[in-house]
Design a protein around this motif. Structure first.
Motif, PDB file in Angstrom:
ATOM      1  N   LEU A  90       0.827  -1.206   0.000  1.00 35.29           N
ATOM      2  CA  LEU A  90       0.000   0.000   0.000  1.00 35.29           C
ATOM      3  C   LEU A  90       0.863   1.259   0.000  1.00 35.29           C
ATOM      4  O   LEU A  90       0.586   2.222  -0.728  1.00 35.29           O
ATOM      5  CB  LEU A  90      -0.929   0.003   1.218  1.00 35.29           C
ATOM      6  CG  LEU A  90      -2.019  -1.071   1.246  1.00 35.29           C
ATOM      7  CD1 LEU A  90      -2.780  -1.020   2.562  1.00 35.29           C
ATOM      8  CD2 LEU A  90      -2.978  -0.900   0.087  1.00 35.29           C
ATOM      9  N   ALA A  91       1.925   1.239   0.808  1.00 35.41           N
ATOM     10  CA  ALA A  91       2.808   2.401   0.875  1.00 35.41           C
ATOM     11  C   ALA A  91       3.550   2.616  -0.439  1.00 35.41           C
ATOM     12  O   ALA A  91       3.691   3.755  -0.911  1.00 35.41           O
ATOM     13  CB  ALA A  91       3.800   2.224   2.028  1.00 35.41           C
ATOM     14  N   VAL A  92       4.026   1.523  -1.048  1.00 34.91           N
ATOM     15  CA  VAL A  92       4.751   1.636  -2.321  1.00 34.91           C
ATOM     16  C   VAL A  92       3.853   2.236  -3.396  1.00 34.91           C
ATOM     17  O   VAL A  92       4.254   3.153  -4.125  1.00 34.91           O
ATOM     18  CB  VAL A  92       5.276   0.252  -2.767  1.00 34.91           C
ATOM     19  CG1 VAL A  92       5.791   0.309  -4.201  1.00 34.91           C
ATOM     20  CG2 VAL A  92       6.385  -0.217  -1.841  1.00 34.91           C
ATOM     21  N   ILE A  93       2.624   1.741  -3.494  1.00 32.12           N
ATOM     22  CA  ILE A  93       1.721   2.250  -4.531  1.00 32.12           C
ATOM     23  C   ILE A  93       1.327   3.690  -4.258  1.00 32.12           C
ATOM     24  O   ILE A  93       1.208   4.508  -5.182  1.00 32.12           O
ATOM     25  CB  ILE A  93       0.478   1.345  -4.634  1.00 32.12           C
ATOM     26  CG1 ILE A  93       0.883  -0.052  -5.137  1.00 32.12           C
ATOM     27  CG2 ILE A  93      -0.569   1.952  -5.571  1.00 32.12           C
ATOM     28  CD1 ILE A  93      -0.244  -1.057  -5.142  1.00 32.12           C
ATOM     29  N   MET A  94       1.155   4.044  -2.996  1.00 30.02           N
ATOM     30  CA  MET A  94       0.750   5.404  -2.665  1.00 30.02           C
ATOM     31  C   MET A  94       1.851   6.427  -2.934  1.00 30.02           C
ATOM     32  O   MET A  94       1.591   7.512  -3.459  1.00 30.02           O
ATOM     33  CB  MET A  94       0.327   5.495  -1.189  1.00 30.02           C
ATOM     34  CG  MET A  94      -1.024   4.883  -0.886  1.00 30.02           C
ATOM     35  SD  MET A  94      -1.457   5.024   0.863  1.00 30.02           S
ATOM     36  CE  MET A  94      -1.535   6.806   1.052  1.00 30.02           C
ATOM     37  N   PHE A  95       3.099   6.085  -2.605  1.00 27.83           N
ATOM     38  CA  PHE A  95       4.177   7.076  -2.631  1.00 27.83           C
ATOM     39  C   PHE A  95       5.013   7.046  -3.908  1.00 27.83           C
ATOM     40  O   PHE A  95       5.808   7.957  -4.129  1.00 27.83           O
ATOM     41  CB  PHE A  95       5.080   6.895  -1.406  1.00 27.83           C
ATOM     42  CG  PHE A  95       4.378   7.207  -0.120  1.00 27.83           C
ATOM     43  CD1 PHE A  95       3.963   8.495   0.171  1.00 27.83           C
ATOM     44  CD2 PHE A  95       4.109   6.203   0.800  1.00 27.83           C
ATOM     45  CE1 PHE A  95       3.301   8.780   1.355  1.00 27.83           C
ATOM     46  CE2 PHE A  95       3.451   6.479   1.984  1.00 27.83           C
ATOM     47  CZ  PHE A  95       3.047   7.771   2.264  1.00 27.83           C
ATOM     48  N   GLU A  96       4.852   6.003  -4.734  1.00 30.42           N
ATOM     49  CA  GLU A  96       5.568   5.960  -6.006  1.00 30.42           C
ATOM     50  C   GLU A  96       4.654   6.488  -7.110  1.00 30.42           C
ATOM     51  O   GLU A  96       3.702   5.830  -7.512  1.00 30.42           O
ATOM     52  CB  GLU A  96       6.025   4.531  -6.331  1.00 30.42           C
ATOM     53  CG  GLU A  96       7.162   4.028  -5.477  1.00 30.42           C
ATOM     54  CD  GLU A  96       8.472   4.749  -5.757  1.00 30.42           C
ATOM     55  OE1 GLU A  96       8.605   5.335  -6.859  1.00 30.42           O
ATOM     56  OE2 GLU A  96       9.338   4.729  -4.874  1.00 30.42           O
ATOM     57  N   ARG A  97       4.941   7.673  -7.605  1.00 34.35           N
ATOM     58  CA  ARG A  97       4.079   8.286  -8.617  1.00 34.35           C
ATOM     59  C   ARG A  97       4.029   7.466  -9.907  1.00 34.35           C
ATOM     60  O   ARG A  97       3.033   7.512 -10.636  1.00 34.35           O
ATOM     61  CB  ARG A  97       4.558   9.710  -8.912  1.00 34.35           C
ATOM     62  CG  ARG A  97       4.338  10.670  -7.765  1.00 34.35           C
ATOM     63  CD  ARG A  97       4.629  12.105  -8.168  1.00 34.35           C
ATOM     64  NE  ARG A  97       4.295  13.019  -7.095  1.00 34.35           N
ATOM     65  CZ  ARG A  97       3.088  13.533  -6.872  1.00 34.35           C
ATOM     66  NH1 ARG A  97       2.086  13.191  -7.685  1.00 34.35           N
ATOM     67  NH2 ARG A  97       2.860  14.360  -5.885  1.00 34.35           N
ATOM     68  N   ASN A  98       5.114   6.736 -10.203  1.00 36.65           N
ATOM     69  CA  ASN A  98       5.120   5.908 -11.413  1.00 36.65           C
ATOM     70  C   ASN A  98       4.076   4.789 -11.369  1.00 36.65           C
ATOM     71  O   ASN A  98       3.731   4.218 -12.403  1.00 36.65           O
ATOM     72  CB  ASN A  98       6.507   5.295 -11.628  1.00 36.65           C
ATOM     73  CG  ASN A  98       7.553   6.345 -11.927  1.00 36.65           C
ATOM     74  OD1 ASN A  98       7.238   7.423 -12.426  1.00 36.65           O
ATOM     75  ND2 ASN A  98       8.810   6.036 -11.627  1.00 36.65           N
ATOM     76  N   LEU A  99       3.598   4.491 -10.164  1.00 39.90           N
ATOM     77  CA  LEU A  99       2.630   3.405 -10.001  1.00 39.90           C
ATOM     78  C   LEU A  99       1.196   3.920  -9.895  1.00 39.90           C
ATOM     79  O   LEU A  99       0.287   3.141  -9.616  1.00 39.90           O
ATOM     80  CB  LEU A  99       2.974   2.583  -8.753  1.00 39.90           C
ATOM     81  CG  LEU A  99       4.344   1.908  -8.757  1.00 39.90           C
ATOM     82  CD1 LEU A  99       4.580   1.159  -7.460  1.00 39.90           C
ATOM     83  CD2 LEU A  99       4.502   0.971  -9.947  1.00 39.90           C
ATOM     84  N   HIS A 100       1.009   5.200 -10.098  1.00 40.48           N
ATOM     85  CA  HIS A 100      -0.343   5.752 -10.052  1.00 40.48           C
ATOM     86  C   HIS A 100      -1.035   5.502 -11.390  1.00 40.48           C
ATOM     87  O   HIS A 100      -1.287   6.414 -12.177  1.00 40.48           O
ATOM     88  CB  HIS A 100      -0.292   7.244  -9.706  1.00 40.48           C
ATOM     89  CG  HIS A 100       0.119   7.500  -8.297  1.00 40.48           C
ATOM     90  ND1 HIS A 100       0.190   8.757  -7.742  1.00 40.48           N
ATOM     91  CD2 HIS A 100       0.496   6.649  -7.301  1.00 40.48           C
ATOM     92  CE1 HIS A 100       0.577   8.674  -6.489  1.00 40.48           C
ATOM     93  NE2 HIS A 100       0.785   7.407  -6.194  1.00 40.48           N
TER      94      HIS A 100
END
Length: 328
Positions: free
Chosen positions: A47-57
């Motif tokens: 959840l943290a990786v997806i939230m804070f990595e803009r490339n994964l938005h």
């Protein structure tokens, strides 16, 4: 024999694994606690990786985000109580607490099934309708669709739980399971309505599982057909590498459930301990394993983590290098 519409019991007793001798309480509870920590840490990390990595938005990863939320919530709803049962002999669950747990267990399972459906449709549209994909699967559309999955499912499951609560519960209050679920609770009901309540719940469960599963199977079937028609091996590999994690996650969720369903309908009966172990396995193993699949099988997440690690390594070594230069 007629029963009055009244309930004599106020609490349920959660037995956990029936027949487990006390000397194994420690190892079993420790194993469950480790599984809970793996589910908690792994899914919070995703959840943290997806939230804070803009490339994964991106739409695909917002679907992963909702899937991780269901895994995290399911582990949090089910595991603490059974761990407490073996650590502190806390076997008692109040009437309202047990029905609340049943509500979240079935609601989260149904949401998980719909999110897997969203995942299959995401890949289907991306491969068969690539030019329409940016219009259909936007971050906004995916967020709205996933939120509707949550809201509509929680409303629908409220009816199932309230229906079960209308049954009178006369004398029996021992639940042969590690958590409160519809089958375990309604089995303790009495009166003429028990069969009807059970049949409504079974019909709801079949719709919840089989309708999404049918669409998922068709989606991946057409995806495989599209892959086989691709002329370039490299492109085939790229498409399969994108779909493989999602297909594996889907199999983890559905295959054990379908196995249990077919076995019961074919007349193969499980012992209570085997049934509970199988149920706990197909309920918790996907929630514990999914984060590792995201990290190691999904290219964008893997690259984002590697880039983050490299940046951190550079930021750590840079001050050391400047100190050495000043010393010279």
């Amino acid at each position: 024999m007629k029963f009055r519409n009244m309930t004599n019991i106020k609490d349920f007793i959660i037995t956990g694994f029936p027949g487990l001798v006390p000397e194994y309480y420690g190892p079993v509870s420790l194993l469950l606690f480790v599984v809970f920590l793996v589910i908690l840490i792994g899914n919070v990390f995703i959840l943290a990786v997806i939230m804070f990595e803009r490339n994964l938005h991106k739409p695909t990863y917002w679907i992963f985000f909702h899937l991780a939320v269901t895994d995290l919530a399911f582990g949090t709803v089910t595991l603490p109580k059974i761990i407490a049962r073996y650590w502190w002999n806390d076997m008692v669950s109040s009437f309202s607490a047990c029905f609340t747990q049943m509500y979240f267990v079935h609601a989260l399972g149904a949401v998980h099934s719909l999110i897997l459906l969203m995942m299959a449709l995401d890949r289907f549209v991306a491969i068969w309708l690539p030019f329409r994909y940016p219009l259909l699967f936007t971050n906004q559309n995916v967020s709205i669709a996933c939120c509707l999955c949550w809201v509509l499912t929680f409303i629908r499951m409220m009816g199932i739980v309230l229906h079960a609560s209308t049954l009178p519960y006369c004398d029996l209050n021992i639940i042969m399971q590690c958590y409160c679920d519809h089958i375990s609770i309604t089995r303790l009901g009495c009166g003429d309505k028990v069969a009807y309540v059970k049949s409504v719940a079974v019909g709801n469960a079949m719709v919840t599982l089989l309708v999404p599963l049918t669409v998922i199977i068709l989606s991946y079937f057409f995806i495989i057909v599209a892959v086989l028609r691709m002329p370039h091996t490299e492109r085939r590999h790229r498409v399969l590498s994108t779909c493989a994690p999602q297909l594996f996650i889907t199999c983890l969720y559905y295959v054990p459930r379908c196995f249990v369903y077919l076995a019961n309908n074919l007349g193969f009966s499980f012992s209570p301990v085997a049934r509970i172990i199988i149920t706990m396995t197909y309920s918790l193993v996907p929630a514990a394993v999914n984060p590792a699949i995201y990290c190691f099988k999904t290219k964008d997440i893997k690259e984002a983590l590697m880039q983050r690690f490299k940046n951190r390594k550079i930021s750590i070594t840079s001050p050391l290098g400047s100190v050495l230069l000043r010393a010279q």
